[in-house]
Design a protein around this motif. Structure first.
Motif, PDB file in Angstrom:
ATOM      1  N   ALA A 198       0.833  -1.211   0.000  1.00  0.00           N
ATOM      2  CA  ALA A 198       0.000   0.000   0.000  1.00  0.00           C
ATOM      3  C   ALA A 198       0.865   1.257   0.000  1.00  0.00           C
ATOM      4  N   LEU A 199       1.947   1.223   0.752  1.00  0.00           N
ATOM      5  CA  LEU A 199       2.822   2.393   0.801  1.00  0.00           C
ATOM      6  C   LEU A 199       3.540   2.581  -0.542  1.00  0.00           C
ATOM      7  N   ARG A 200       4.009   1.483  -1.102  1.00  0.00           N
ATOM      8  CA  ARG A 200       4.702   1.619  -2.396  1.00  0.00           C
ATOM      9  C   ARG A 200       3.755   2.108  -3.491  1.00  0.00           C
ATOM     10  N   GLU A 201       2.495   1.679  -3.433  1.00  0.00           N
ATOM     11  CA  GLU A 201       1.472   2.196  -4.380  1.00  0.00           C
ATOM     12  C   GLU A 201       1.345   3.715  -4.219  1.00  0.00           C
ATOM     13  N   ALA A 202       1.272   4.159  -2.955  1.00  0.00           N
ATOM     14  CA  ALA A 202       1.057   5.586  -2.688  1.00  0.00           C
ATOM     15  C   ALA A 202       2.260   6.405  -3.155  1.00  0.00           C
ATOM     16  N   ILE A 203       3.461   5.874  -2.964  1.00  0.00           N
ATOM     17  CA  ILE A 203       4.665   6.593  -3.407  1.00  0.00           C
ATOM     18  C   ILE A 203       4.726   6.603  -4.933  1.00  0.00           C
ATOM     19  N   ALA A 204       4.412   5.461  -5.533  1.00  0.00           N
ATOM     20  CA  ALA A 204       4.432   5.383  -7.001  1.00  0.00           C
ATOM     21  C   ALA A 204       3.480   6.422  -7.599  1.00  0.00           C
ATOM     22  N   LEU A 238       2.956   9.298  -6.814  1.00  0.00           N
ATOM     23  CA  LEU A 238       3.554  10.644  -6.867  1.00  0.00           C
ATOM     24  C   LEU A 238       4.554  10.777  -8.011  1.00  0.00           C
ATOM     25  N   HIS A 239       4.763   9.681  -8.737  1.00  0.00           N
ATOM     26  CA  HIS A 239       5.771   9.664  -9.801  1.00  0.00           C
ATOM     27  C   HIS A 239       5.129   9.094 -11.060  1.00  0.00           C
ATOM     28  N   PRO A 240       4.615   9.977 -11.919  1.00  0.00           N
ATOM     29  CA  PRO A 240       3.840   9.513 -13.072  1.00  0.00           C
ATOM     30  C   PRO A 240       4.576   8.423 -13.856  1.00  0.00           C
ATOM     31  N   GLY A 241       3.849   7.361 -14.121  1.00  0.00           N
ATOM     32  CA  GLY A 241       4.446   6.254 -14.889  1.00  0.00           C
ATOM     33  C   GLY A 241       5.044   5.180 -14.002  1.00  0.00           C
ATOM     34  N   ALA A 242       5.158   5.446 -12.692  1.00  0.00           N
ATOM     35  CA  ALA A 242       5.767   4.447 -11.797  1.00  0.00           C
ATOM     36  C   ALA A 242       4.696   3.536 -11.207  1.00  0.00           C
ATOM     37  N   GLY A 243       5.089   2.330 -10.895  1.00  0.00           N
ATOM     38  CA  GLY A 243       4.232   1.388 -10.164  1.00  0.00           C
ATOM     39  C   GLY A 243       5.000   0.909  -8.949  1.00  0.00           C
ATOM     40  N   PRO A 244       4.365   0.075  -8.110  1.00  0.00           N
ATOM     41  CA  PRO A 244       5.041  -0.363  -6.877  1.00  0.00           C
ATOM     42  C   PRO A 244       6.355  -1.088  -7.136  1.00  0.00           C
ATOM     43  N   GLU A 245       6.496  -1.676  -8.325  1.00  0.00           N
ATOM     44  CA  GLU A 245       7.735  -2.409  -8.634  1.00  0.00           C
ATOM     45  C   GLU A 245       8.932  -1.462  -8.807  1.00  0.00           C
ATOM     46  N   HIS A 246       8.655  -0.173  -8.931  1.00  0.00           N
ATOM     47  CA  HIS A 246       9.741   0.811  -9.067  1.00  0.00           C
ATOM     48  C   HIS A 246      10.226   1.326  -7.713  1.00  0.00           C
ATOM     49  N   VAL A 247       9.522   0.987  -6.636  1.00  0.00           N
ATOM     50  CA  VAL A 247       9.740   1.680  -5.357  1.00  0.00           C
ATOM     51  C   VAL A 247      10.432   0.794  -4.321  1.00  0.00           C
ATOM     52  N   VAL A 248      11.417   1.357  -3.658  1.00  0.00           N
ATOM     53  CA  VAL A 248      12.000   0.730  -2.466  1.00  0.00           C
ATOM     54  C   VAL A 248      11.863   1.742  -1.334  1.00  0.00           C
ATOM     55  N   VAL A 249      11.232   1.327  -0.253  1.00  0.00           N
ATOM     56  CA  VAL A 249      11.069   2.221   0.903  1.00  0.00           C
ATOM     57  C   VAL A 249      12.314   2.102   1.777  1.00  0.00           C
ATOM     58  N   THR A 250      12.783   3.242   2.263  1.00  0.00           N
ATOM     59  CA  THR A 250      14.038   3.275   3.026  1.00  0.00           C
ATOM     60  C   THR A 250      13.854   4.054   4.324  1.00  0.00           C
ATOM     61  N   ASN A 251      14.850   3.986   5.178  1.00  0.00           N
ATOM     62  CA  ASN A 251      14.842   4.772   6.418  1.00  0.00           C
ATOM     63  C   ASN A 251      15.393   6.160   6.109  1.00  0.00           C
ATOM     64  N   GLY A 252      14.497   7.055   5.790  1.00  0.00           N
ATOM     65  CA  GLY A 252      14.895   8.390   5.368  1.00  0.00           C
ATOM     66  C   GLY A 252      15.403   8.363   3.940  1.00  0.00           C
ATOM     67  N   SER A 253      15.397   9.533   3.314  1.00  0.00           N
ATOM     68  CA  SER A 253      15.986   9.601   1.972  1.00  0.00           C
ATOM     69  C   SER A 253      17.497   9.406   2.082  1.00  0.00           C
ATOM     70  N   ALA A 254      18.042   9.602   3.286  1.00  0.00           N
ATOM     71  CA  ALA A 254      19.482   9.384   3.480  1.00  0.00           C
ATOM     72  C   ALA A 254      19.860   7.937   3.134  1.00  0.00           C
ATOM     73  N   GLU A 255      19.026   6.988   3.550  1.00  0.00           N
ATOM     74  CA  GLU A 255      19.353   5.591   3.217  1.00  0.00           C
ATOM     75  C   GLU A 255      19.158   5.322   1.724  1.00  0.00           C
ATOM     76  N   ALA A 256      18.171   5.977   1.141  1.00  0.00           N
ATOM     77  CA  ALA A 256      17.969   5.811  -0.305  1.00  0.00           C
ATOM     78  C   ALA A 256      19.197   6.318  -1.059  1.00  0.00           C
TER      79      ALA A 256
END
Ligand SMILES: Cc1ncc(COP(=O)(O)O)c(C=O)c1O
Length: 373
Positions: free
Chosen positions: A62-68, A70-88
């Protein structure tokens, strides 16, 4: 290999809880859990059922869907959730930089990616944002820095410390040039959504096949304590970043995942962002008056996004010494230009409660006045 410490983070983590007035923060003063729940339309009881086990290590679906979303053309398969953008940013640099690589980087910036690139053995080609161009890069210089052989181009947009948003054409030109030389383009977008007024900054996501963006809830959403960030990348790279994360923090906090999922729901997100914008608008009016009264000796450009203004002062004192004097003698923490490899600048955060901001600025004024012209 020698280690490049992260000077600004060390300065902040040493002093930010020990000074009376903290102007070193770049986001708005954070929401309490109770304030967040009120904005989200929930109650503490809603959090009762959240099971405090390991969350889905890549971030819940659900979180990856919500983040995707915000990024037109992205789906959950494009997203990795991290501890802060610092970890990303960390996982992205770890995966994309090999010793000896040529990395072009837009400066000044939040020096995490700069330091990481150095620590991973890259040769760095700076692309300086120019004060006289309203903190935009010179296009020819940018193209020259991204020369053939460059493997990665790093941009922070909206920018920290200048608060400037790159002109859309400039961002597109950087993406085109990165593509031409076969480099990845990493864009840190953690300030996206923290625009004081006007339209949100468009994401660089989708500007090319080798583009990845990082972001999170720390700045625009006023929730740094959730330690919630993400990376949006082509699926194969997202898989590889997830594999790196197995070595860093494994997964996001279960409570943070649950809260972030609620915050990013369409009806809720706008309310949280509007609270940030209101703080930015009110407090900027105060800081702008204070800075304006010091013009032309003090030079500044109104930030487009973020609770930061990068101001140039006229006196001869080195910025690290001035920041140290402000801390020691006036109990105010600011970030000196030296921590961005620059000269006589101070980054002034204005996201704290207005009364505190006013009191802190009085102290900065006293310090600057004592220096003379
Ligand atoms: C440009 C930029 N990226 C990343 C970060 C790290 O933020 P967080 O890990 O809280 O998302 C910061 C913090 O100031 C920042 O300014």
């Amino acid at each position: 290999m020698s280690f490049e410490p992260f000077a600004m983070e060390r300065w902040q983590s040493t002093w930010e809880t020990r000074v009376r007035y903290n102007l070193s923060e770049s986001g708005v003063h954070p929401l309490s859990l109770a304030e967040l729940l009120a904005l989200v339309g929930g109650t503490p009881a809603d959090l009762g059922p959240v099971r405090l086990g390991y969350a889905d290590t890549r971030g819940s679906a659900a979180l990856r869907e919500a983040i995707a979303a915000l990024h037109p053309g992205a789906g959950p398969e494009h997203v990795v959730v991290t501890n802060g953008s610092a970890e990303a940013n960390f996982c992205a640099c770890w995966r994309l930089i090999e010793p000896g690589d040529r990395v072009a980087i837009v400066l000044p910036t939040y020096m995490q990616t700069w330091g990481l690139a150095r620590n991973f053995g890259a040769r760095l080609a700076p692309i300086w944002l120019r004060e006289e161009l309203g903190w935009q890069p010179d296009q020819a210089e940018a193209a020259a820095a991204i020369q053939p052989g460059t493997t990665l181009v790093i941009v922070t947009n909206p920018n920290n410390p200048t608060g400037a948003v790159l002109a859309a054409g400039t961002m597109a030109a950087l993406a085109r040039r990165a593509d031409e030389v076969g480099a990845w383009l990493l864009v840190d977008e953690v300030y996206r959504g923290a625009e004081r007024e006007g339209a949100p900054t468009p994401s660089a996501w989708g500007l090319g096949e080798h583009v990845l963006v990082t972001g999170g809830l720390s700045k625009a959403y006023g929730l740094p304590g959730l330690r919630m960030g993400w990376c949006v990348a082509p699926p194969a790279l997202a898989e590889e970043l997830w594999a790196r994360k197995d070595y860093t923090t494994i997964g996001p906090g279960a409570l943070s995942d649950a809260l972030a999922t609620r915050v990013l729901q369409p009806g809720v997100r706008g309310r949280v962002l509007e609270r940030t914008r209101a703080v930015l608008r009110d407090n900027w009016a105060l800081l702008e008056r204070w800075l304006g009264a010091r013009r032309p000796a003090v030079a500044f450009r109104a930030p487009d996004a973020g609770a930061i203004c990068y101001a140039r002062y006229p006196q001869g004192i080195e910025s690290g010494s001035l920041a140290e004097r402000l801390r020691r003698d006036h109990d105010v923490l600011v970030v000196p230009g030296a921590q961005f490899a620059m000269g006589n600048f101070l980054r002034l955060g204005f996201g704290l409660p207005a009364a505190q901001l006013a009191a802190a600025l009085e102290r900065v004024a006293a310090a600057l006045d004592a220096l003379g012209d």
